[in-house]
Design a protein around this motif. Structure first.
Motif, short mmCIF file in Angstrom:
data_model
loop_
_atom_site.label_atom_id
_atom_site.label_comp_id
_atom_site.label_asym_id
_atom_site.label_seq_id
_atom_site.Cartn_x
_atom_site.Cartn_y
_atom_site.Cartn_z
N LEU A 89 -10.37 10.85 1.76
CA LEU A 89 -10.04 9.88 0.72
C LEU A 89 -10.19 10.50 -0.67
N PHE A 94 -7.49 8.58 -3.16
CA PHE A 94 -7.08 7.26 -2.66
C PHE A 94 -8.29 6.33 -2.72
N ILE A 96 -9.92 2.66 -1.90
CA ILE A 96 -9.82 1.43 -1.14
C ILE A 96 -10.58 0.34 -1.89
N ASN A 100 -6.35 -3.66 -1.52
CA ASN A 100 -5.56 -2.97 -0.49
C ASN A 100 -6.31 -2.76 0.83
N GLN A 103 -4.70 -3.22 4.17
CA GLN A 103 -3.55 -2.36 4.44
C GLN A 103 -3.95 -0.92 4.76
N VAL A 104 -5.25 -0.70 4.91
CA VAL A 104 -5.76 0.64 5.25
C VAL A 104 -6.60 0.53 6.52
N ALA A 156 -12.18 0.11 4.87
CA ALA A 156 -10.86 -0.07 5.47
C ALA A 156 -10.88 -1.24 6.46
N ALA A 186 0.52 -0.91 8.35
CA ALA A 186 -0.49 -0.49 7.38
C ALA A 186 0.18 0.43 6.38
N GLN A 187 -0.37 0.47 5.17
CA GLN A 187 0.14 1.42 4.17
C GLN A 187 -0.47 2.79 4.33
N ALA A 188 -1.69 2.84 4.85
CA ALA A 188 -2.38 4.12 5.01
C ALA A 188 -3.35 4.02 6.18
N LEU A 243 -5.56 11.67 6.09
CA LEU A 243 -5.13 10.39 5.53
C LEU A 243 -3.62 10.36 5.60
N GLU A 245 -0.12 8.26 4.95
CA GLU A 245 0.27 7.26 3.97
C GLU A 245 1.78 7.04 4.05
#
Length: 417
Positions: A89, A94, A96, A100, A103-104, A156, A186-188, A243, A245
């Protein structure tokens, strides 16, 4: 899943706790310089064991990542997972947050889990009685706790799971996370593998199965994938985390992109509990499925990070599988086994080898296979012996195989917008 629905997925961060370096930079430097991570076992007294060597993580302090209370309530394998995830991360820059977090997600594979805790608590049970066992024994022992505590310590709240597919667990985790981001769930995703199984019972079990090297007098040369004189794998420990993404999300925040993950293939030998299917038919099919998923041809593959365990059966079978999958292109692709340096991390191996593969794509450098001194007629491909190689790496594969007949291939490609 139809092609038009697929989202592109990229690698924007990496983390690594390994026998040759406890950051991604140190790990990569160790790979390129052919650093040996194998030596006499120091984590316990191995004097009675047939195998007295392993690839231990050195210089690691969980308190660099965790407070003392949390660290004390985690087995070493879970500590590794959290540490490498926090690295990834940070590497990706990135954050969190409440905005968001849903979405992780996190998928962290482990083949064995908290075997050290189990062994220690068994001793407590036998010597002091059942009432003296720790209330933390079960949550520290279970393999899924690596994914659980990773989510707790990163925040997350998205998809979370733990493949426990032995030596393909880390690779399955990356592939499953890829699918989750690809379909928009999920975005990531934080993903990879972890293991810390250098314990008396674990070493004894693998030695009884005649799976590990007993080159105790020469640990630096004990892991020798594809070499004629190989005599078994060397157990390692650590964690490797990526990670992943969704591309548009990564571009929107100007993220650095190491590589794009483009393919995932998995099959099963359906043959034997521990031995690979002779000829490597299903291992070859995993490679072919990953290439098909990525819409790539065999002649486009630049590099393969091999499973390359340094066992007689695996290395010959994997060589046959590569030939079957790539045809004449097999003789033109660069192949290396980084286990020659790190040892075999079991469930963690697919994680650190995915990191190595991504770094090869990003840096156009191919790590070597060290200790490859004597050629084996059955292993006659280009294994990049002894020294790293500067070479453009457009497409790279990472192979992972496991007891139970699991076969996984991940495909990465140089990112082009």
């Amino acid at each position: 899943m139809t092609d038009f629905k697929r989202k592109r997925v990229v690698v924007t961060g990496v983390g690594a706790i390994t026998p040759i370096g406890n950051t991604p930079t140190k790990f990569w430097e160790g790979l390129l310089t052919g650093k040996n991570g194998i030596g006499p076992i120091t984590l316990f007294d191995a004097s009675r064991h047939k195998c007295r060597i392993a690839a231990e993580v050195k210089g690691y302090d969980p308190l660099d990542y965790l407070d003392r209370k949390d660290a004390n309530h985690m087995d070493r394998f879970a500590q590794f997972a959290v540490s490498a995830s926090l690295q990834a991360l940070q590497d990706a820059q990135f954050v969190i947050s409440d905005l968001n977090a849903q979405q992780v997600g996190a998928i962290v594979g482990a083949g064995v889990g908290g075997i050290k805790v189990l062994e220690d608590q068994q001793e407590v049970y036998l010597t002091r009685g059942p009432d003296r066992c720790s209330p933390f024994m079960v949550p520290m022992m279970i393999a899924n706790m690596a994914a659980g505590v990773t989510a707790i310590h990163t925040g997350a709240k998205g998809p979370n799971s733990c493949p426990a597919t032995s030596c393909t667990a880390g690779a399955h985790a990356v592939g499953d996370a890829f699918r989750i981001v690809q379909r928009g769930d999920a975005q990531a995703m934080i993903c990879g593998g972890t293991e810390a199984a250098i314990t008396p019972l674990s070493i004894a079990g693998f030695a009884a199965a005649r799976a590990v090297s007993t080159r105790n007098h020469d640990p630096a040369h004990a892991s020798r994938p594809f070499d004629r004189d190989r005599d078994g794998f060397v157990l390692g420990e650590g964690a490797g985390i990526l990670l992943l993404e969704e591309l548009e999300h990564a571009l929107s925040r100007n993220a650095r992109i190491y590589a794009e993950i483009v393919g995932y293939g998995m099959t099963c030998d359906a043959y034997h509990m521990a031995a690979p299917r002779p000829g490597g038919e299903e291992a070859a099919r995993a490679i072919q499925l990953a290439l098909k998923d990525a819409a790539l041809a065999p002649n486009q593959v630049s590099y393969i990070n091999a499973h390359g365990t340094s066992t007689q059966a695996n290395d010959a079978t994997e060589t046959a599988a590569i030939k079957k999958a790539l045809g004449e292109s097999a003789y033109k692709v660069a192949i290396s086994s980084t286990k020659s340096m790190t040892g075999h991390l079991l469930g963690g191996s697919g994680g650190i080898e995915a990191v190595a593969t991504v770094m090869a794509v990003a840096n156009d450098q191919i790590p070597p296979t060290i200790n490859l001194a004597n050629s084996d007629p059955e292993c006659d491909l280009d294994y990049v012996p002894h020294h790293c190689r500067a070479q453009i790496v457009e497409v790279a594969l990472s192979n992972s195989y496991a007891f139970g007949g699991h076969n996984v291939t991940l495909a990465f490609q140089k990112f082009k917008n």
